[in-house]
Every structure is written in C-alpha cells, then in structure tokens.
Design a protein around this motif. Sequence first.
Motif, PDB file in Angstrom:
ATOM      1  N   LEU A   1       0.773  -1.338  -0.083  1.00  0.00           N
ATOM      2  CA  LEU A   1      -0.547   0.309   0.284  1.00  0.00           C
ATOM      3  C   LEU A   1       0.771   0.931  -0.596  1.00  0.00           C
ATOM      4  N   LEU A   2       1.853   1.653   1.050  1.00  0.00           N
ATOM      5  CA  LEU A   2       2.499   2.412   1.070  1.00  0.00           C
ATOM      6  C   LEU A   2       3.333   2.332  -0.389  1.00  0.00           C
ATOM      7  N   VAL A   3       3.764   1.694  -0.748  1.00  0.00           N
ATOM      8  CA  VAL A   3       4.776   1.484  -2.620  1.00  0.00           C
ATOM      9  C   VAL A   3       3.669   2.447  -3.362  1.00  0.00           C
ATOM     10  N   LEU A   4       2.261   1.477  -3.441  1.00  0.00           N
ATOM     11  CA  LEU A   4       1.224   2.410  -4.630  1.00  0.00           C
ATOM     12  C   LEU A   4       0.393   3.555  -4.429  1.00  0.00           C
ATOM     13  N   ALA A   5       1.293   3.819  -3.350  1.00  0.00           N
ATOM     14  CA  ALA A   5       0.437   5.401  -2.789  1.00  0.00           C
ATOM     15  C   ALA A   5       1.555   6.215  -3.130  1.00  0.00           C
ATOM     16  N   ALA A   6       3.011   6.087  -3.345  1.00  0.00           N
ATOM     17  CA  ALA A   6       3.786   6.581  -3.771  1.00  0.00           C
ATOM     18  C   ALA A   6       3.371   7.659  -5.338  1.00  0.00           C
ATOM     19  N   PHE A   7       2.516   6.295  -5.910  1.00  0.00           N
ATOM     20  CA  PHE A   7       2.303   6.425  -7.101  1.00  0.00           C
ATOM     21  C   PHE A   7       1.762   7.610  -7.325  1.00  0.00           C
ATOM     22  N   LEU A   8       0.531   7.412  -6.018  1.00  0.00           N
ATOM     23  CA  LEU A   8      -0.524   8.556  -5.997  1.00  0.00           C
ATOM     24  C   LEU A   8      -0.123   9.977  -5.537  1.00  0.00           C
ATOM     25  N   VAL A   9       1.151   9.946  -5.253  1.00  0.00           N
ATOM     26  CA  VAL A   9       1.812  11.335  -5.479  1.00  0.00           C
ATOM     27  C   VAL A   9       1.697  12.036  -6.598  1.00  0.00           C
ATOM     28  N   VAL A  10       2.518  11.685  -7.504  1.00  0.00           N
ATOM     29  CA  VAL A  10       2.422  12.531  -8.815  1.00  0.00           C
ATOM     30  C   VAL A  10       1.053  13.626  -9.582  1.00  0.00           C
ATOM     31  N   PRO A  11      -0.053  12.063  -9.418  1.00  0.00           N
ATOM     32  CA  PRO A  11      -0.858  12.913 -10.610  1.00  0.00           C
ATOM     33  C   PRO A  11      -2.140  13.787  -8.742  1.00  0.00           C
ATOM     34  N   LEU A  12      -1.499  13.649  -8.126  1.00  0.00           N
ATOM     35  CA  LEU A  12      -2.356  14.033  -6.577  1.00  0.00           C
ATOM     36  C   LEU A  12      -2.008  15.935  -6.766  1.00  0.00           C
ATOM     37  N   THR A  13      -0.685  15.778  -6.788  1.00  0.00           N
ATOM     38  CA  THR A  13       0.270  17.175  -6.409  1.00  0.00           C
ATOM     39  C   THR A  13       0.646  17.508  -7.812  1.00  0.00           C
ATOM     40  N   ARG A  14       0.073  16.670  -8.986  1.00  0.00           N
ATOM     41  CA  ARG A  14       0.495  17.267 -10.324  1.00  0.00           C
ATOM     42  C   ARG A  14      -1.210  17.973 -10.593  1.00  0.00           C
ATOM     43  N   TRP A  15      -2.495  17.658  -9.668  1.00  0.00           N
ATOM     44  CA  TRP A  15      -3.556  18.528  -9.718  1.00  0.00           C
ATOM     45  C   TRP A  15      -4.039  19.742  -9.175  1.00  0.00           C
ATOM     46  N   ALA A  16      -2.519  19.338  -7.831  1.00  0.00           N
ATOM     47  CA  ALA A  16      -3.172  20.700  -7.252  1.00  0.00           C
ATOM     48  C   ALA A  16      -1.563  21.823  -7.824  1.00  0.00           C
ATOM     49  N   GLY A  17      -1.477  21.587  -8.508  1.00  0.00           N
ATOM     50  CA  GLY A  17      -0.105  22.561  -9.450  1.00  0.00           C
ATOM     51  C   GLY A  17       1.131  22.301  -8.924  1.00  0.00           C
ATOM     52  N   TRP A  18       1.604  21.843  -8.207  1.00  0.00           N
ATOM     53  CA  TRP A  18       2.647  21.578  -7.540  1.00  0.00           C
ATOM     54  C   TRP A  18       3.845  21.188  -8.801  1.00  0.00           C
ATOM     55  N   LEU A  19       3.180  19.778  -9.287  1.00  0.00           N
ATOM     56  CA  LEU A  19       4.407  19.824 -10.333  1.00  0.00           C
ATOM     57  C   LEU A  19       4.783  19.405 -11.315  1.00  0.00           C
ATOM     58  N   PRO A  20       5.316  19.850 -12.401  1.00  0.00           N
ATOM     59  CA  PRO A  20       5.291  19.617 -13.564  1.00  0.00           C
ATOM     60  C   PRO A  20       4.726  18.257 -14.103  1.00  0.00           C
TER      61      PRO A  20
END
Length: 311
Positions: free
Chosen positions: A231-250
């Motif tokens: 679950l921790l490993v899969l959650a790490a991959f969700l960081v990209v879409p979530l923070t991309r949606w927030a405008g924090w990542l390119p």
Amino acid sequence: MTASASSAASTLGTCWRCARPPFLVLAPLCAGLAITSAWHDGQAPGGVSALLVLLAALLAHAAVNLFNEHHDFASGLDATTHRTPFSGGSGALPEHPEAAGAVRRAAVACLAGVAIIGAWCLWRAGPVMLPYGLVGMALVLAYTGRLTRRPWLCLMAPGVGFGTLMVVGANQALTGGFSSTALAVSMVPTLMASALLLANQLPDIEPDRRAGRYHLAILLGARRAARLVALLVLAAFLVVPLTRWAGWLPAEAWLMWLAAPAALTLAIGLWRLPARLGPDEFGRLVPLLGLNVAQLLASLALLNLGLWLAA
C-alpha cells in the motif's frame, strides 16, 4: 604486504562492507530531488553547494548503516539472522570481529562529517535549518538502538530521513526558502523509504523479536506488514497525479510512472505472501525484496529526470 598493512586493509574492507555501498545510491537520489526541485523553481544551486548536500546525504546514510552493523554484531543479533542480500546485515563483522571498534569509529566520523556540513547549512540558510539538523542527528543515533523498539516511529523514521530531511531540508539549505515542489516530491521517498525498511524487516521477524526489538513487522505479522508495504509503494505513485492536480509538479513528473508496472508486480507478490514466513517462503520473498529496491531507485531516478527536463 606486511602483517600490519594486511590488517589495515582488512579493517578498511570491513568498514566498507558495513557501510553497505550497494544501497548508498538511495541517498544521492533523494538529495538529488532537492537539487532538481530547486532547478525547476528557477533556482540555480552552485556546484559546491550541491556537492556538499549530496555528500551530507551519503555520509548520513553510511553512518546509519555502520551504527546498525556494529549494534547488531555487539548484541549478538548477527549470529541468529537469516541473511539475504537485502536484510540481516553484511556479515562483515562476524567474519572480522576485530574490526568492530573501527566500524564504530567510522560511523562517528561519518556523523561528524554530516555535522560539519550541517553547520555550513545553518550558516547559509539561517536558524530554520536547526530543526532539520537536530532531527537528522537524532534519527542516525537512535534508529537501531531505540526506534526499532517503537513500531510506528520505526516505520516513519526512514521516510522522514530520506524524504523530509534529504529533500525538503536540503532544498531549503540550497535556496534559503520553502518549496512546494520539494515538499511534493519528498512524499515519494517518504513513502517508499519507509516501505523499503519495513519490507527488509520481514525476513528478520523472529531473530529481531528474540533480540528485544519491536518494529511494525513484529507487531503486524508478516502478511499484514507485507500488505502495508504494498500500500505504501502504490500510494507513492499516487503522489504524482495528486500533486500535479494541485499544481505543485510539472507534467514531466509523470515519467516516474514508467516504474509503475514493477511496483504493481511487487504489490501483487507481497499481497500473496502467507501469514508466516517459513523456509519455503524465503525463496519467494527475496526476489520481491530485490524488485522493491529496483523500483524504488528507478522511480526516484525518473522523478529526478522529470524535474530536470522541466527546469
């Protein structure tokens, strides 16, 4: 070669093995995120500053490994563990017990190097760096002897060290300010480093229990601990879409998802592990531990590449 020279070479070799050099690549990849996130934010850290940050991360990781190896040898734990390429220690001190003192001195020297670079960070970025430094030193000194007896702190410690300190803290040392980009990318090593250490504790549940440790793999048992790793490993991959949606990542941060198939394969394998790990199950577990290391390093390298391309 004289006897004294041979002995010195043997001691140096033992210290080198106890530092676990194959795993030290993790620290520069994490600290690299501090540099590439600064580039993305329009900052340009000097070459010397960037090298010092990378060196501090490398020395801190080596210090933890050296202290851990010395503690496990001195406590007798090394004699009872089922050693794998990813757990149970290097085996260097049981082979060369006369080098135990040198290994501890090497750990202290690495920690002293971190403290010196930390003092430079404090001078460069101001008092805001002091909490980062104090927490980092505490984690290095307390991890093996104390935090391995506190399940949830033991789980969080690697993530805080490799994520919060090596990414957010190092970025602030380089730029003098707080970065939402650095905070966003730090969530990946925060989750994955904690998952890595928890996974590597799975083969040592019984020896660690007998030695008085009480980490999360002991508390939850092998099956639930393995599923938490997944679950921790899969959650790490969700960081990209979530923070991309927030405008924090390119958008280039999506490159990390090239490692997603390996992470999914890992998660499925971990989810299917039995409640207890007998001798027959170690043959299934060791390849999963290797896959965990590979997908972690690939994910961080790809995330660094994405930030570099977006800079």
